[in-house]
Design an enzyme around this catalytic site. Structure first.
Site, PDB file in Angstrom:
ATOM      1  N   TYR A 141      51.454   8.872  10.785  1.00 30.16           N
ATOM      2  CA  TYR A 141      51.246   9.981  11.720  1.00 30.16           C
ATOM      3  C   TYR A 141      50.330   9.588  12.879  1.00 30.16           C
ATOM      4  O   TYR A 141      50.299  10.244  13.907  1.00 30.16           O
ATOM      5  CB  TYR A 141      50.672  11.211  11.009  1.00 30.16           C
ATOM      6  CG  TYR A 141      51.627  11.845  10.007  1.00 30.16           C
ATOM      7  CD1 TYR A 141      52.988  11.583  10.055  1.00 30.16           C
ATOM      8  CD2 TYR A 141      51.163  12.684   9.016  1.00 30.16           C
ATOM      9  CE1 TYR A 141      53.862  12.132   9.143  1.00 30.16           C
ATOM     10  CE2 TYR A 141      52.034  13.253   8.094  1.00 30.16           C
ATOM     11  CZ  TYR A 141      53.381  12.963   8.160  1.00 30.16           C
ATOM     12  OH  TYR A 141      54.244  13.517   7.251  1.00 30.16           O
ATOM     13  N   LYS A 192      55.636   2.635  -1.620  1.00 29.36           N
ATOM     14  CA  LYS A 192      56.990   2.064  -1.636  1.00 29.36           C
ATOM     15  C   LYS A 192      56.873   0.565  -1.380  1.00 29.36           C
ATOM     16  O   LYS A 192      57.309   0.059  -0.351  1.00 29.36           O
ATOM     17  CB  LYS A 192      57.839   2.739  -0.539  1.00 29.36           C
ATOM     18  CG  LYS A 192      58.223   4.167  -0.842  1.00 29.36           C
ATOM     19  CD  LYS A 192      59.392   4.288  -1.799  1.00 29.36           C
ATOM     20  CE  LYS A 192      60.695   3.874  -1.131  1.00 29.36           C
ATOM     21  NZ  LYS A 192      61.818   3.860  -2.116  1.00 29.36           N
ATOM     22  N   ASP A 225      59.281   7.590  -4.399  1.00 30.28           N
ATOM     23  CA  ASP A 225      60.505   8.382  -4.608  1.00 30.28           C
ATOM     24  C   ASP A 225      60.659   8.728  -6.092  1.00 30.28           C
ATOM     25  O   ASP A 225      60.985   9.873  -6.451  1.00 30.28           O
ATOM     26  CB  ASP A 225      61.751   7.669  -4.055  1.00 30.28           C
ATOM     27  CG  ASP A 225      61.870   6.229  -4.519  1.00 30.28           C
ATOM     28  OD1 ASP A 225      60.872   5.652  -5.002  1.00 30.28           O
ATOM     29  OD2 ASP A 225      62.980   5.663  -4.407  1.00 30.28           O
ATOM     30  N   ASP A 249      52.062  14.160   2.150  1.00 28.79           N
ATOM     31  CA  ASP A 249      52.505  15.385   2.810  1.00 28.79           C
ATOM     32  C   ASP A 249      53.645  16.013   2.001  1.00 28.79           C
ATOM     33  O   ASP A 249      53.654  17.211   1.703  1.00 28.79           O
ATOM     34  CB  ASP A 249      52.992  14.999   4.226  1.00 28.79           C
ATOM     35  CG  ASP A 249      53.076  16.193   5.147  1.00 28.79           C
ATOM     36  OD1 ASP A 249      52.792  17.315   4.696  1.00 28.79           O
ATOM     37  OD2 ASP A 249      53.428  15.990   6.322  1.00 28.79           O
ATOM     38  N   ASP A 253      53.499  19.203  -1.147  1.00 32.00           N
ATOM     39  CA  ASP A 253      54.285  20.438  -1.004  1.00 32.00           C
ATOM     40  C   ASP A 253      55.203  20.655  -2.207  1.00 32.00           C
ATOM     41  O   ASP A 253      55.404  21.783  -2.649  1.00 32.00           O
ATOM     42  CB  ASP A 253      55.121  20.404   0.282  1.00 32.00           C
ATOM     43  CG  ASP A 253      54.331  20.943   1.466  1.00 32.00           C
ATOM     44  OD1 ASP A 253      53.098  21.090   1.337  1.00 32.00           O
ATOM     45  OD2 ASP A 253      54.939  21.213   2.519  1.00 32.00           O
TER      46      ASP A 253
END
Ligand code: NAD
Length: 368
Positions: A141, A192, A225, A249, A253
């Site tokens: 970001y 990852k 993942d 992020d 959620d």
């Protein structure tokens, strides 16, 4: 007697209502000798109305000076058109930036009484208590270059850069291990590394920090993942999940939805530990916004804000017993069938902000 200094920033919309509820809880702990002192100041639209900025320099000074800052919520349609630099959210961003709050904590706790509100089956989420620790100030970001370039033939190229330096991973890893020690003593680090260099470095640094300073804490690694899949398959296997800004992020959620309502979700953002005192700068806030649609009705659910104070008890003041007690009081009030409108379901008793708060206080009384 120990003095514990809080700055309360009620903000806008339902913010003052849920902050008043939280003051009642702070006062209850003070009657038991907790020694909290608090100052209040403005943030968001209310600060803009008073000072023309989303948070004043004086309020920022108080924030730096406090042991912990509690913020309720900012924003509302009346400030949609104010200048970008002074919009209500700018107050929140200045607090995070100036206090260098790089660690974002989002717990996912499922109170047994609300297990049916989750999209997962009761037995998967009942009693769930996990913590997602997201790196908040680095990664894709913020990484440069961050561009969209015209490359001819009607084509454009967008570039975002995922970048992490060793020190950024070290400090968030330390925070994760320290938090784990106050809970279930287990960290699952997610990245990852199979396709991203930043994932390779992430794992390497987390392992080095673990080996050097935190061998007493259990450390596992999982590809992010697979971690998302495991979060909805068997969330109770986790204690602290450590991850970067982007994956955090999303994963936070997903975890939030395991527990049902927005009015129930607390959060914390922490800075680096002071080398002398070991104290961290800290901001505690509910995940929800200012809910202008119900502001002034006295119907807002105060639990996310009260539970944010519960996080302050645990993470800023090492008052683990008191924090557990507050969680148990919230669970007990819900067990009695009391529900603010956002939680309402069949055969439950509708209550407003004050009644829910009083019920939590009554449960604190009953348990002491
Ligand atoms: P919101 O979270 O304020 O509200 C979404 C829905 O959830 C609304 O229907 C609201 O009534 C309900 N809700 C939220 N909190 C509740 C509570 N404690 N009890 C009962 N019901 C609750 O999100 P929004 O409507 O998208 O945004 C409203 C304003 O809040 C906007 O100005 C937005 O920018 C701001 N906002 C601020 C923050 C923050 O301060 N951290 C976060 C999100 C949104």
């Amino acid at each position: 007697m120990t003095t514990r200094k809080l700055l309360l920033l009620p903000g806008d919309g339902i913010g003052p209502e849920v902050m008043a509820a939280t003051r009642t809880i702070i006062d209850w702990f003070n009657t038991r000798g907790a020694g909290f002192t608090y100052e209040e100041d403005l943030v968001g639209g209310s600060a803009y109305e008073a000072h023309g900025v989303a948070i004043s320099d004086a309020a920022m000074e108080s924030a730096h000076d406090a042991d912990a800052v509690l913020l309720a919520a900012v924003g509302g349609p009346q400030w949609d058109d104010v200048d970008y630099d002074v919009r209500p959210e700018a107050g929140l961003l200045r607090l995070r930036k100036d206090m260098e709050l790089f660690a974002n904590l989002r717990p996912a706790i499922c109170y047994p009484a609300l297990a049916d509100a989750s999209s997962l089956k009761r037995d998967l989420v009942e009693g769930l208590d996990i913590l997602i620790l997201r790196e908040l100030t680095g990664g894709v970001y913020f990484g440069e270059p961050k561009t969209i370039t015209d490359i001819g033939n009607g084509q454009k190229r967008a570039v975002d850069t995922q970048v992490y330096d060793t020190f950024e991973i070290e400090r968030i890893a330390r925070a994760a291990f320290e938090l784990a020690r106050t809970r279930g003593n287990k960290v699952t680090s997610m990245e990852k590394r199979n396709v991203m260099k930043s994932g390779v470095l992430w794992r390497e640094v987390v392992e080095t920090v673990h080996k050097a300073e935190y061998v007493d804490v259990t450390l596992d690694h999982m590809l992010a993942d697979a971690g998302g899949m495991q979060l909805v398959r068997a969330p109770k296997q986790f204690d602290v999940i450590l991850t970067d800004n982007l994956f955090g992020d999303m994963l936070s959620d997903i975890a939030a939805m395991l527990t049902g309502s927005l009015g129930m979700l607390p959060s914390a953002s922490l800075g680096a530990a002071d080398p002398v005192t070991g104290k961290r700068k800290a901001l505690y806030e509910p995940v929800h916004g200012s809910a202008p649609d119900i502001a002034g009705e006295g119907s807002a659910n105060p639990i996310a804000m009260i539970a944010s104070f519960g996080m302050a008890l645990r993470y800023s003041f090492a008052m683990t017993g008191e924090s557990d007690r507050l969680d148990q009081a919230i669970a007990a009030a819900l067990d009695k069938g009391l529900r603010t409108p956002d939680l309402m379901s069949d055969r439950m008793t509708p209550v407003g902000t004050t009644e829910m708060t009083d019920a939590i206080v009554a449960e604190l009384d009953a348990a002491s």
